[in-house]
Write a protein that holds these residues in place. Structure first.
Motif, PDB file in Angstrom:
ATOM      1  N   GLU A   1     -36.782 101.789 -18.371  1.00  0.00           N
ATOM      2  CA  GLU A   1     -35.456 102.321 -18.075  1.00  0.00           C
ATOM      3  C   GLU A   1     -35.067 102.011 -16.623  1.00  0.00           C
ATOM      4  N   LEU A   2     -36.051 102.146 -15.728  1.00  0.00           N
ATOM      5  CA  LEU A   2     -35.806 101.768 -14.319  1.00  0.00           C
ATOM      6  C   LEU A   2     -35.443 100.295 -14.231  1.00  0.00           C
ATOM      7  N   ASP A   3     -36.159  99.496 -15.018  1.00  0.00           N
ATOM      8  CA  ASP A   3     -35.950  98.050 -15.020  1.00  0.00           C
ATOM      9  C   ASP A   3     -34.522  97.713 -15.475  1.00  0.00           C
ATOM     10  N   ARG A   4     -34.034  98.472 -16.422  1.00  0.00           N
ATOM     11  CA  ARG A   4     -32.693  98.247 -16.955  1.00  0.00           C
ATOM     12  C   ARG A   4     -31.627  98.611 -15.915  1.00  0.00           C
ATOM     13  N   ASN A   5     -32.009  99.490 -15.020  1.00  0.00           N
ATOM     14  CA  ASN A   5     -31.035 100.018 -14.058  1.00  0.00           C
ATOM     15  C   ASN A   5     -31.246  99.568 -12.619  1.00  0.00           C
ATOM     16  N   THR A   6     -32.291  98.760 -12.387  1.00  0.00           N
ATOM     17  CA  THR A   6     -32.610  98.344 -11.017  1.00  0.00           C
ATOM     18  C   THR A   6     -32.735  96.828 -10.968  1.00  0.00           C
ATOM     19  N   ARG A   7     -32.002  96.212 -10.073  1.00  0.00           N
ATOM     20  CA  ARG A   7     -32.083  94.751  -9.963  1.00  0.00           C
ATOM     21  C   ARG A   7     -33.462  94.336  -9.439  1.00  0.00           C
ATOM     22  N   ASN A   8     -34.075  93.356 -10.104  1.00  0.00           N
ATOM     23  CA  ASN A   8     -35.378  92.829  -9.714  1.00  0.00           C
ATOM     24  C   ASN A   8     -36.412  93.925  -9.422  1.00  0.00           C
ATOM     25  N   LEU A   9     -36.555  94.821 -10.355  1.00  0.00           N
ATOM     26  CA  LEU A   9     -37.502  95.934 -10.166  1.00  0.00           C
ATOM     27  C   LEU A   9     -38.924  95.437  -9.888  1.00  0.00           C
ATOM     28  N   SER A  10     -39.322  94.358 -10.575  1.00  0.00           N
ATOM     29  CA  SER A  10     -40.718  93.903 -10.446  1.00  0.00           C
ATOM     30  C   SER A  10     -41.050  93.472  -9.014  1.00  0.00           C
ATOM     31  N   GLU A  11     -40.019  93.138  -8.207  1.00  0.00           N
ATOM     32  CA  GLU A  11     -40.290  92.828  -6.799  1.00  0.00           C
ATOM     33  C   GLU A  11     -40.697  94.092  -6.031  1.00  0.00           C
ATOM     34  N   LEU A  12     -40.259  95.212  -6.544  1.00  0.00           N
ATOM     35  CA  LEU A  12     -40.548  96.493  -5.888  1.00  0.00           C
ATOM     36  C   LEU A  12     -41.778  97.176  -6.490  1.00  0.00           C
ATOM     37  N   LEU A  13     -41.870  97.085  -7.805  1.00  0.00           N
ATOM     38  CA  LEU A  13     -43.012  97.682  -8.516  1.00  0.00           C
ATOM     39  C   LEU A  13     -43.223  96.895  -9.797  1.00  0.00           C
ATOM     40  N   MET A  14     -44.452  96.397  -9.979  1.00  0.00           N
ATOM     41  CA  MET A  14     -44.752  95.661 -11.219  1.00  0.00           C
ATOM     42  C   MET A  14     -45.262  96.657 -12.257  1.00  0.00           C
ATOM     43  N   LYS A  15     -44.974  96.326 -13.515  1.00  0.00           N
ATOM     44  CA  LYS A  15     -45.416  97.222 -14.587  1.00  0.00           C
ATOM     45  C   LYS A  15     -46.944  97.352 -14.593  1.00  0.00           C
ATOM     46  N   GLN A  16     -47.625  96.213 -14.322  1.00  0.00           N
ATOM     47  CA  GLN A  16     -49.092  96.231 -14.321  1.00  0.00           C
ATOM     48  C   GLN A  16     -49.657  97.204 -13.290  1.00  0.00           C
ATOM     49  N   GLU A  17     -48.903  97.414 -12.221  1.00  0.00           N
ATOM     50  CA  GLU A  17     -49.395  98.330 -11.184  1.00  0.00           C
ATOM     51  C   GLU A  17     -49.518  99.757 -11.710  1.00  0.00           C
ATOM     52  N   LEU A  18     -48.737 100.067 -12.731  1.00  0.00           N
ATOM     53  CA  LEU A  18     -48.843 101.395 -13.325  1.00  0.00           C
ATOM     54  C   LEU A  18     -50.194 101.562 -14.006  1.00  0.00           C
ATOM     55  N   LEU A  19     -50.703 100.459 -14.565  1.00  0.00           N
ATOM     56  CA  LEU A  19     -52.017 100.496 -15.195  1.00  0.00           C
ATOM     57  C   LEU A  19     -53.081 100.869 -14.177  1.00  0.00           C
ATOM     58  N   VAL A  20     -52.991 100.236 -12.987  1.00  0.00           N
ATOM     59  CA  VAL A  20     -53.943 100.516 -11.921  1.00  0.00           C
ATOM     60  C   VAL A  20     -53.825 101.979 -11.515  1.00  0.00           C
ATOM     61  N   TRP A  21     -52.588 102.423 -11.373  1.00  0.00           N
ATOM     62  CA  TRP A  21     -52.326 103.807 -10.969  1.00  0.00           C
ATOM     63  C   TRP A  21     -52.951 104.787 -11.964  1.00  0.00           C
ATOM     64  N   GLU A  22     -52.805 104.398 -13.240  1.00  0.00           N
ATOM     65  CA  GLU A  22     -53.350 105.235 -14.308  1.00  0.00           C
ATOM     66  C   GLU A  22     -54.861 105.369 -14.161  1.00  0.00           C
ATOM     67  N   LYS A  23     -55.514 104.196 -13.902  1.00  0.00           N
ATOM     68  CA  LYS A  23     -56.976 104.175 -13.770  1.00  0.00           C
ATOM     69  C   LYS A  23     -57.428 104.997 -12.569  1.00  0.00           C
ATOM     70  N   VAL A  24     -56.757 104.761 -11.441  1.00  0.00           N
ATOM     71  CA  VAL A  24     -57.147 105.461 -10.213  1.00  0.00           C
ATOM     72  C   VAL A  24     -57.022 106.958 -10.410  1.00  0.00           C
ATOM     73  N   ASN A  25     -55.903 107.366 -10.992  1.00  0.00           N
ATOM     74  CA  ASN A  25     -55.709 108.793 -11.240  1.00  0.00           C
ATOM     75  C   ASN A  25     -56.783 109.351 -12.153  1.00  0.00           C
ATOM     76  N   GLY A  26     -57.111 108.528 -13.175  1.00  0.00           N
ATOM     77  CA  GLY A  26     -58.122 108.949 -14.144  1.00  0.00           C
ATOM     78  C   GLY A  26     -59.450 109.181 -13.457  1.00  0.00           C
ATOM     79  N   GLU A  27     -59.823 108.242 -12.577  1.00  0.00           N
ATOM     80  CA  GLU A  27     -61.119 108.365 -11.906  1.00  0.00           C
ATOM     81  C   GLU A  27     -61.098 109.516 -10.908  1.00  0.00           C
ATOM     82  N   ASP A  28     -59.943 109.664 -10.273  1.00  0.00           N
ATOM     83  CA  ASP A  28     -59.832 110.716  -9.255  1.00  0.00           C
ATOM     84  C   ASP A  28     -60.025 112.116  -9.837  1.00  0.00           C
TER      85      ASP A  28
END
Ligand SMILES: [Zn+2]
Length: 259
Positions: free
Chosen positions: A226-253
């Motif tokens: 939804e952010l991607d639909r509403n934000t120009r070039n979102l992936s330059e600011l945040l890549m979808k894959q980075e959410l995966l990393v965030w998920e893992k880090v949070n999980g381990e934390d």
């Protein structure tokens, strides 16, 4: 009973075999033996779409109650308006699922204007008349009040008729308090009123925790899309894959595995 689509199909088959006619809140009276199949859509319209397709394939219809005040889905978005209209096109009914916690109760008639307005809004979305209402997690007061909505033109599914003159069965909180299949097989009751939450059902049996976790994770990606639909070039600011990393880090934390 499992919480899988096959198990749900089996329930429909049992109901048909035992002579229960799938009815809505108005036409059940013309049958000697009827079942009103009701679905409260608390979180996920996609799951409602899936279940409605299964029912359509099996030649039965039911009533889908949707929230007009949900923070999970917006009935006015094009995607969701299309889903609601498609569900109706398959012959199902769409009713209002009313969440009283969204309002302050100023007097005993506080609900009248709110319910009326939400019905009107839902009618705009589905392009059809809305003639039934169910309550989302109703308070005791609301349950006991037997609301008369639009002078009886709109059915209150929590009205006495559907509890006292029907056998009511529900999978609330992913738990059938009674043996629903046994009750169908024994044909003890001529009038059944069954509440099935599409949210709990999947292709294969999953634990309650997994169903909830999958939904929460899905929300993260839906949020990104939804952010991607509403934000120009979102992936330059945040890549979808980075959410995966965030998920893992949070999980381990927090030591709880993934989100
Ligand atoms: Zn609900």
């Amino acid at each position: 009973m499992k919480f899988t689509y096959d198990a749900y199909k089996n329930m429909i088959l049992r109901l048909k075999e035992h002579g229960y006619i799938f009815s809505n809140y108005f036409d059940y009276r013309i049958y000697d033996k009827s079942v009103i199949m009701r679905h409260d859509v608390d979180n996920d319209l996609g799951k409602a779409l899936k279940l409605s397709g299964i029912e359509h394939e099996m030649g039965v219809t039911s009533t889908y109650f949707v929230l007009a005040t949900s923070n999970f889905y917006n009935i006015f978005s094009k995607k969701n308006r299309d889903i609601l209209r498609f569900i109706c096109d398959m012959g199902h009914s769409v009713g209002l699922h009313f969440d009283e916690t969204q309002y302050s109760k100023v007097d005993e008639n506080w609900w009248q204007e709110a319910v009326d307005r939400e019905i009107y809004l839902l009618e705009q979305c589905v392009g059809r008349e809305v003639t039934s209402v169910s309550m989302h997690r109703p308070s005791k007061d609301t349950l006991n009040s037997d609301w008369d909505i639009r002078s009886g033109k709109v059915v209150n599914s929590y009205g006495k008729e559907f509890f006292e003159n029907h056998k009511y069965l529900s999978d609330s909180r992913r738990n059938w308090k009674e043996d629903v299949l046994g009750i169908i097989e024994k044909e003890q009751y001529n009038r059944l009123h069954i509440l099935v939450h599409p949210f709990w059902y999947n292709e294969t049996e999953e634990t309650t925790k997994d169903v909830l976790a999958t939904f929460c994770k899905g929300q993260i990606y839906q949020c990104y899309d939804e952010l991607d639909r509403n934000t120009r070039n979102l992936s330059e600011l945040l890549m979808k894959q980075e959410l995966l990393v965030w998920e893992k880090v949070n999980g381990e934390d927090n030591g709880r595995g993934t989100v």
